[in-house]
Design an enzyme around this catalytic site. Structure first.
Site, PDB file in Angstrom:
ATOM      1  N   CYS A  99      12.693 -17.525  -6.376  1.00 29.91           N
ATOM      2  CA  CYS A  99      12.281 -16.261  -7.002  1.00 29.91           C
ATOM      3  C   CYS A  99      13.035 -16.090  -8.317  1.00 29.91           C
ATOM      4  O   CYS A  99      12.487 -15.649  -9.332  1.00 29.91           O
ATOM      5  CB  CYS A  99      12.597 -15.067  -6.101  1.00 29.91           C
ATOM      6  SG  CYS A  99      12.095 -15.241  -4.401  1.00 29.91           S
ATOM      7  N   CYS A 102      11.752 -17.375 -11.952  1.00 31.30           N
ATOM      8  CA  CYS A 102      10.880 -16.557 -12.798  1.00 31.30           C
ATOM      9  C   CYS A 102      11.429 -15.155 -12.999  1.00 31.30           C
ATOM     10  O   CYS A 102      11.310 -14.576 -14.071  1.00 31.30           O
ATOM     11  CB  CYS A 102       9.485 -16.430 -12.184  1.00 31.30           C
ATOM     12  SG  CYS A 102       8.611 -17.982 -12.082  1.00 31.30           S
ATOM     13  N   HIS A 103      12.038 -14.603 -11.953  1.00 27.47           N
ATOM     14  CA  HIS A 103      12.376 -13.187 -11.975  1.00 27.47           C
ATOM     15  C   HIS A 103      13.814 -12.881 -12.332  1.00 27.47           C
ATOM     16  O   HIS A 103      14.199 -11.718 -12.392  1.00 27.47           O
ATOM     17  CB  HIS A 103      12.056 -12.562 -10.610  1.00 27.47           C
ATOM     18  CG  HIS A 103      10.601 -12.455 -10.307  1.00 27.47           C
ATOM     19  ND1 HIS A 103       9.750 -11.621 -10.982  1.00 27.47           N
ATOM     20  CD2 HIS A 103       9.836 -13.095  -9.384  1.00 27.47           C
ATOM     21  CE1 HIS A 103       8.531 -11.739 -10.487  1.00 27.47           C
ATOM     22  NE2 HIS A 103       8.552 -12.619  -9.521  1.00 27.47           N
ATOM     23  N   CYS A 137       3.045 -14.459  -4.517  1.00 27.81           N
ATOM     24  CA  CYS A 137       3.942 -15.189  -5.414  1.00 27.81           C
ATOM     25  C   CYS A 137       4.350 -16.522  -4.798  1.00 27.81           C
ATOM     26  O   CYS A 137       4.383 -17.544  -5.479  1.00 27.81           O
ATOM     27  CB  CYS A 137       5.211 -14.362  -5.668  1.00 27.81           C
ATOM     28  SG  CYS A 137       5.204 -13.538  -7.259  1.00 27.81           S
ATOM     29  N   CYS A 200      -2.416  10.427  13.695  1.00 29.69           N
ATOM     30  CA  CYS A 200      -1.105  10.527  13.038  1.00 29.69           C
ATOM     31  C   CYS A 200      -0.793  11.998  12.777  1.00 29.69           C
ATOM     32  O   CYS A 200       0.331  12.467  13.002  1.00 29.69           O
ATOM     33  CB  CYS A 200      -1.116   9.785  11.714  1.00 29.69           C
ATOM     34  SG  CYS A 200      -1.812   8.136  11.772  1.00 29.69           S
ATOM     35  N   HIS A 204       2.630  14.220  13.185  1.00 31.20           N
ATOM     36  CA  HIS A 204       3.409  14.201  11.952  1.00 31.20           C
ATOM     37  C   HIS A 204       3.034  15.278  10.943  1.00 31.20           C
ATOM     38  O   HIS A 204       3.794  15.522  10.014  1.00 31.20           O
ATOM     39  CB  HIS A 204       3.323  12.814  11.304  1.00 31.20           C
ATOM     40  CG  HIS A 204       4.018  11.759  12.112  1.00 31.20           C
ATOM     41  ND1 HIS A 204       5.361  11.799  12.382  1.00 31.20           N
ATOM     42  CD2 HIS A 204       3.543  10.643  12.729  1.00 31.20           C
ATOM     43  CE1 HIS A 204       5.689  10.748  13.125  1.00 31.20           C
ATOM     44  NE2 HIS A 204       4.607  10.034  13.341  1.00 31.20           N
ATOM     45  N   CYS A 245       3.166   2.875  16.949  1.00 29.93           N
ATOM     46  CA  CYS A 245       2.670   4.241  17.101  1.00 29.93           C
ATOM     47  C   CYS A 245       1.301   4.244  17.781  1.00 29.93           C
ATOM     48  O   CYS A 245       1.046   5.043  18.683  1.00 29.93           O
ATOM     49  CB  CYS A 245       2.555   4.917  15.727  1.00 29.93           C
ATOM     50  SG  CYS A 245       4.039   5.814  15.224  1.00 29.93           S
TER      51      CYS A 245
END
Lengths: 284, 138, 109
Positions: A99, A102-103, A137, A200, A204, A245
């Protein structure tokens, strides 16, 4: 302790399931004595008819758990960001790159990245989660094997990248090319699943702050992911939590990386627009 | 009506529909104590044990022990399958004779700290920690 | 050495002579207690870090005997007195014979 009042009320309570009101506490989170984290803010515009204020899950945890996030050497999730850094610097794949090739360093290149994911990828023509982009990537640029979606390696990398956005406001786009996906995620959020027929929102949105047995329900925000759960003593990803969940509604669940969970992640992330990125956070 | 979990627990453990794991105690804890102290009496001051009243999750419970002038502190979890947790032995370059860590508790139980002091005497502190079943573990 | 076992230590880079400093240590390790069972019911054998020591210039700061009740990714916070410049050495001993180490240098200033 107000015993007289409580014994009177206790008789009433005995006949109903034990739901106790315990709103988010008033504590504030400052990491390493300097990084202020926004754990409470006005709800984003698209939520105006549902919520006034949004809270990070951190506000619903016990003091001892909250304390674990105040110092990067108390936070057990941070050792996994360290492991992520080892992976970042490791050359892998036929292109002979890491990584870093390039980064550069994560601090230089990944600042603000986590805060805007999931997002539209023009070249690929799809909404991508952070995990999908990491694998994009790896396969396209490094010519390396993709990480398994919910593997420790993927989670370590997500933790490393999340740290670079810590303290920055979550800011995922909900219109333009992502709109259809966002709408699909929103519909899923309000759909009841499983034998228990829970959506959900039932927990929540309608019941955050209440107790479900001995758990203190949060708003289900994901600004803190990947999160170190005390329960399994490791970092957990968003899709793993979604899966858990839905399984808890006694329903057949979707898979991590599935289009359904990508859409749901986009929608749920947008419900937290304005809260600070907290990952890796510590939850129960 | 502002109920915290602590208030509700105080009302009556059995009466309210809370899922608190049953209280556990273990004779092996007494054996471990006897082995450490040789059967000597233990004072009830001299060692401090800090533990939460209710553990957010029994898998990772933060605790701290401190005993000024102690040579060693042994921590036991009286209700675990095996009671041993850790024994902290302080070296000559120890600062305060204290330590913090995170432990696993199998259920509601007493956590016990026994300090061996420099003069050969012992001190004991214990703290009851409630371990609950979460509502929606996932 | 087991995969993915990584120490993470917080120690000051300098201290006043004789100062007591707070140290925080964590190491990523499963701490398999021996209580868990496989899907088919067979017990997963115990495999933990059973001892942690900290020394400064060869003198003991703390020596911790660890049992399976220490949580996964063992964490310890404790204090050391720094009499002079030198090295803090942290050592973890695994049931399987592996030894993990980390060293932090402390200057006087």
């Amino acid at each position: 302790m107000k015993f007289k009042a409580m014994t009177a009320v206790a008789a009433l309570l005995l006949s109903v399931p034990a739901m106790t009101l315990a709103d988010p506490d008033e504590d504030s989170l400052v990491i390493n004595g300097e990084l202020e984290v926004v754990t409470e803010t006005a709800a984003p515009a698209h939520l105006s008819d549902a919520l006034d204020t949004i809270y990070s899950g951190w506000r619903f945890r016990e003091d001892e758990t909250q304390a674990l996030q105040a110092d990067d050497f108390d936070n057990p999730g941070m050792v996994f960001a360290d492991l992520g850094l080892d992976q970042w610097n490791k050359v892998e794949g036929e292109a002979g790159k890491s990584c870093a090739s390039c980064h550069g360093t994560p601090e230089e290149s990944m600042k603000g990245v986590r805060a805007v994911y999931p997002k539209w990828n023009e070249t690929a023509g799809e909404v991508r989660t952070l995990a999908m982009q990491i694998n994009g990537c790896r396969t396209e640029n490094m010519k390396a094997e993709p990480y398994k979606y919910t593997s420790g390696e993927m989670t370590n990398m997500e933790a490393l990248i999340s740290v670079q956005s810590r303290g920055m406001p979550v800011d995922v786009a909900i219109d333009g090319p992502v709109q259809a996906t966002w709408e699909a995620g929103k519909e899923m959020y309000y759909t009841r699943f499983g034998q228990l027929e829970l959506s959900c929102a039932n927990c929540h949105e309608d019941n955050y702050g209440n107790m479900i047995r001995a758990d203190h329900l949060s708003q289900g925000q994901i600004n803190g992911f990947p999160t170190y759960r005390l329960k399994n003593a490791k970092l957990n990803q968003v899709h793993d939590r979604f899966k858990g969940c839905i399984r808890d509604t006694r329903g057949h669940t979707f898979d991590p990386g599935s289009p359904e969970f990508v859409a749901l992640e986009l929608y749920v992330a947008s419900r937290g627009n304005g809260l600070s990125v907290e990952g890796p956070s510590v939850r129960n | 009506m502002d109920f915290t979990r602590r208030d509700t627990l105080a009302l009556g453990m059995g009466a309210v529909a809370l899922t608190v794991l049953p209280f556990r105690a273990n004779a092996a804890a007494d054996d471990a104590i006897a082995a450490f102290t040789g059967g000597a009496a233990m004072a009830d001051t001299g060692v401090t044990l800090t533990a939460p009243e209710i553990a957010e999750n029994g898998n990772t419970v933060p605790i701290a022990v401190e005993a000024e002038g102690a040579v060693a502190i042994m921590v036991l979890a009286a209700g675990n399958p095996t009671p041993g947790v850790a024994t902290f032995t302080f070296g000559e370059l120890a600062g305060a004779h204290s330590a913090s860590t995170r432990i696993r508790l199998a259920g509601t139980q007493d956590v016990i700290a026994i300090a061996q002091m420099a003069d050969g005497s012992f001190a004991k502190a214990s703290s009851n920690v409630k371990v609950t079943i979460g509502g929606c573990g996932g | 050495m087991a995969e993915g076992v990584k120490p993470r230590v917080k120690a000051p880079s300098k201290a006043a002579a004789g100062e007591a400093v707070v140290l925080k240590t964590l190491i990523s390790h499963q701490m398999e207690s021996g209580q868990r069972k496989n899907a088919d019911g067979t017990p997963i054998p115990r495999s933990i870090i059973n001892r942690f020591t900290c020394e400064f210039n060869g003198k003991s700061v703390i020596d911790i005997k660890m049992e399976p009740a220490i949580s996964t990714n063992p964490y310890f916070e404790f204090e050391a007195v720094i009499p002079e410049a030198g090295d803090l050495k942290f050592t973890w001993y695994d049931d399987d014979g592996s030894v993990y180490e980390d060293v932090k240098s402390v200057a006087i200033g």
